[in-house]
Design a protein around this motif. Structure first.
Motif, PDB file in Angstrom:
ATOM      1  N   GLN A 101      63.157  24.739  11.845  1.00  0.00           N
ATOM      2  CA  GLN A 101      62.049  25.698  11.824  1.00  0.00           C
ATOM      3  C   GLN A 101      60.738  25.092  12.295  1.00  0.00           C
ATOM      4  O   GLN A 101      59.855  25.813  12.769  1.00  0.00           O
ATOM      5  CB  GLN A 101      61.891  26.278  10.413  1.00  0.00           C
ATOM      6  CG  GLN A 101      63.022  27.200  10.009  1.00  0.00           C
ATOM      7  CD  GLN A 101      62.863  27.730   8.598  1.00  0.00           C
ATOM      8  OE1 GLN A 101      61.992  27.256   7.848  1.00  0.00           O
ATOM      9  NE2 GLN A 101      63.679  28.701   8.225  1.00  0.00           N
ATOM     10  N   ASN A 102      60.586  23.780  12.153  1.00  0.00           N
ATOM     11  CA  ASN A 102      59.353  23.094  12.558  1.00  0.00           C
ATOM     12  C   ASN A 102      59.669  22.066  13.635  1.00  0.00           C
ATOM     13  O   ASN A 102      59.549  20.858  13.428  1.00  0.00           O
ATOM     14  CB  ASN A 102      58.690  22.426  11.339  1.00  0.00           C
ATOM     15  CG  ASN A 102      58.418  23.430  10.231  1.00  0.00           C
ATOM     16  OD1 ASN A 102      57.904  24.511  10.479  1.00  0.00           O
ATOM     17  ND2 ASN A 102      58.774  23.072   9.005  1.00  0.00           N
ATOM     18  N   GLN A 103      60.079  22.536  14.772  1.00  0.00           N
ATOM     19  CA  GLN A 103      60.428  21.639  15.866  1.00  0.00           C
ATOM     20  C   GLN A 103      59.178  21.196  16.620  1.00  0.00           C
ATOM     21  O   GLN A 103      58.190  21.925  16.686  1.00  0.00           O
ATOM     22  CB  GLN A 103      61.388  22.346  16.837  1.00  0.00           C
ATOM     23  CG  GLN A 103      62.695  22.782  16.211  1.00  0.00           C
ATOM     24  CD  GLN A 103      63.625  23.411  17.225  1.00  0.00           C
ATOM     25  OE1 GLN A 103      63.489  23.192  18.434  1.00  0.00           O
ATOM     26  NE2 GLN A 103      64.581  24.195  16.743  1.00  0.00           N
ATOM     27  N   PRO A 104      59.197  19.997  17.185  1.00  0.00           N
ATOM     28  CA  PRO A 104      58.047  19.577  18.011  1.00  0.00           C
ATOM     29  C   PRO A 104      57.964  20.415  19.280  1.00  0.00           C
ATOM     30  O   PRO A 104      58.951  20.981  19.747  1.00  0.00           O
ATOM     31  CB  PRO A 104      58.364  18.108  18.316  1.00  0.00           C
ATOM     32  CG  PRO A 104      59.838  17.993  18.151  1.00  0.00           C
ATOM     33  CD  PRO A 104      60.226  18.960  17.073  1.00  0.00           C
ATOM     34  N   GLU A 105      56.781  20.486  19.826  1.00  0.00           N
ATOM     35  CA  GLU A 105      56.575  21.299  21.024  1.00  0.00           C
ATOM     36  C   GLU A 105      57.313  20.692  22.216  1.00  0.00           C
ATOM     37  O   GLU A 105      57.252  19.488  22.450  1.00  0.00           O
ATOM     38  CB  GLU A 105      55.081  21.415  21.330  1.00  0.00           C
ATOM     39  CG  GLU A 105      54.300  22.193  20.286  1.00  0.00           C
ATOM     40  CD  GLU A 105      52.864  22.406  20.698  1.00  0.00           C
ATOM     41  OE1 GLU A 105      52.483  21.917  21.782  1.00  0.00           O
ATOM     42  OE2 GLU A 105      52.112  23.058  19.941  1.00  0.00           O
ATOM     43  N   LEU A 112      57.506  27.024  23.837  1.00  0.00           N
ATOM     44  CA  LEU A 112      57.349  25.608  23.453  1.00  0.00           C
ATOM     45  C   LEU A 112      58.243  25.218  22.286  1.00  0.00           C
ATOM     46  O   LEU A 112      57.983  24.240  21.585  1.00  0.00           O
ATOM     47  CB  LEU A 112      55.882  25.300  23.116  1.00  0.00           C
ATOM     48  CG  LEU A 112      54.867  25.547  24.232  1.00  0.00           C
ATOM     49  CD1 LEU A 112      53.463  25.245  23.751  1.00  0.00           C
ATOM     50  CD2 LEU A 112      55.209  24.701  25.457  1.00  0.00           C
ATOM     51  N   GLY A 113      59.308  25.992  22.030  1.00  0.00           N
ATOM     52  CA  GLY A 113      60.238  25.670  20.953  1.00  0.00           C
ATOM     53  C   GLY A 113      59.731  25.981  19.564  1.00  0.00           C
ATOM     54  O   GLY A 113      60.320  25.501  18.590  1.00  0.00           O
ATOM     55  N   GLN A 114      58.679  26.814  19.448  1.00  0.00           N
ATOM     56  CA  GLN A 114      58.091  27.098  18.142  1.00  0.00           C
ATOM     57  C   GLN A 114      58.634  28.383  17.510  1.00  0.00           C
ATOM     58  O   GLN A 114      58.341  28.655  16.347  1.00  0.00           O
ATOM     59  CB  GLN A 114      56.563  27.210  18.279  1.00  0.00           C
ATOM     60  CG  GLN A 114      55.914  25.971  18.850  1.00  0.00           C
ATOM     61  CD  GLN A 114      56.215  24.743  18.013  1.00  0.00           C
ATOM     62  OE1 GLN A 114      55.960  24.692  16.807  1.00  0.00           O
ATOM     63  NE2 GLN A 114      56.776  23.727  18.664  1.00  0.00           N
ATOM     64  N   ASP A 126      57.548  34.298  22.077  1.00  0.00           N
ATOM     65  CA  ASP A 126      56.379  34.440  21.214  1.00  0.00           C
ATOM     66  C   ASP A 126      56.811  35.007  19.869  1.00  0.00           C
ATOM     67  O   ASP A 126      57.997  35.306  19.634  1.00  0.00           O
ATOM     68  CB  ASP A 126      55.307  35.330  21.866  1.00  0.00           C
ATOM     69  CG  ASP A 126      55.856  36.671  22.314  1.00  0.00           C
ATOM     70  OD1 ASP A 126      57.032  36.974  22.003  1.00  0.00           O
ATOM     71  OD2 ASP A 126      55.130  37.445  22.970  1.00  0.00           O
ATOM     72  N   GLU A 127      55.830  35.167  18.974  1.00  0.00           N
ATOM     73  CA  GLU A 127      56.124  35.658  17.624  1.00  0.00           C
ATOM     74  C   GLU A 127      56.605  37.101  17.643  1.00  0.00           C
ATOM     75  O   GLU A 127      57.485  37.484  16.860  1.00  0.00           O
ATOM     76  CB  GLU A 127      54.854  35.530  16.773  1.00  0.00           C
ATOM     77  CG  GLU A 127      55.014  36.027  15.349  1.00  0.00           C
ATOM     78  CD  GLU A 127      53.734  35.895  14.547  1.00  0.00           C
ATOM     79  OE1 GLU A 127      53.701  36.386  13.403  1.00  0.00           O
ATOM     80  OE2 GLU A 127      52.769  35.289  15.078  1.00  0.00           O
TER      81      GLU A 127
END
Length: 201
Positions: A101-105, A112-114, A126-127
């Motif tokens: 859930q908290n991957q680096p960009e 960006l993998g977020q 996107d969200e």
């Protein structure tokens, strides 16, 4: 004659159409002595390349891989995701879930993998796209499949007659994955607020 020879051979033309004096098709055609002499057909440069198949023989169908639907369905790997047992491995511990859930960009991934869905193993741009995905049919169907226990060797032996069949038990999925993205985001912001205030002080 070959197909190209027949195509390159000039057709016999009517003198009434090519007469420079009269071009009316109602006029009487000129005599054969006044008609233009037929020109010999030019020989093709590569005679063996255009040689047709023998008459009556079946022609070989030219099939390209992009037109074969069964191969396209068999090797459909463009959007292939993880299997259900691999997703169950990702849901074993909270550490793996938080890491996903908290991957680096990453600039090579969408968004960006977020914005990552662990159930469907897909990245979103996107969200808004992720929220719409979690409300959709495909995501709910994948959650339903993940509630069943993964396929095991004991079940394969039971299907082969080496034991009795036992129905699959239901799996309890972690609550941190079942929450919508908006709720998870607000909880993460609330948890990070005290830490930010402590750093400011």
């Amino acid at each position: 004659k070959s197909r190209k020879q027949r195509r390159l051979q000039p057709s016999v033309t009517c003198a009434r159409w090519h007469n420079p004096i009269s071009r009316n098709h109602h006029d009487t055609p000129l005599p054969a002595s006044a008609a233009p002499a037929p020109q010999p057909a030019p020989q093709p440069a590569h005679e063996t390349h255009y040689a047709p198949a023998a008459m009556g023989c079946p022609q070989r169908r030219r099939r390209q891989h992009k037109n074969i639907k069964d191969v396209r369905k068999k090797y459909r790997t463009k959007r292939k995701t993880k299997c259900l047992d691999q997703i169950h491995d990702d849901l074993e511990s909270e550490e793996k879930i938080k890491a996903l859930q908290n991957q680096p960009e990453d600039g090579d991934l969408p968004g960006l993998g977020q914005f990552y869905c662990i159930m469907c193993t897909k990245h979103f741009i996107d969200e808004r796209s992720l929220v719409f995905h979690e409300k959709g049919k495909l995501h709910k169907r994948r959650v339903k499949y993940l509630r069943d226990a993964p396929y095991s060797q004991e079940e394969a032996e039971a299907a082969a007659g080496m034991g009795g069949y036992v129905p699959k038990p239901k799996v309890t999925l972690p609550a941190s994955v079942l929450k919508p993205y908006g709720e998870r985001k607000s909880e993460a912001a609330a948890a990070a607020a005290p830490a930010a205030m402590d750093e400011a002080e």
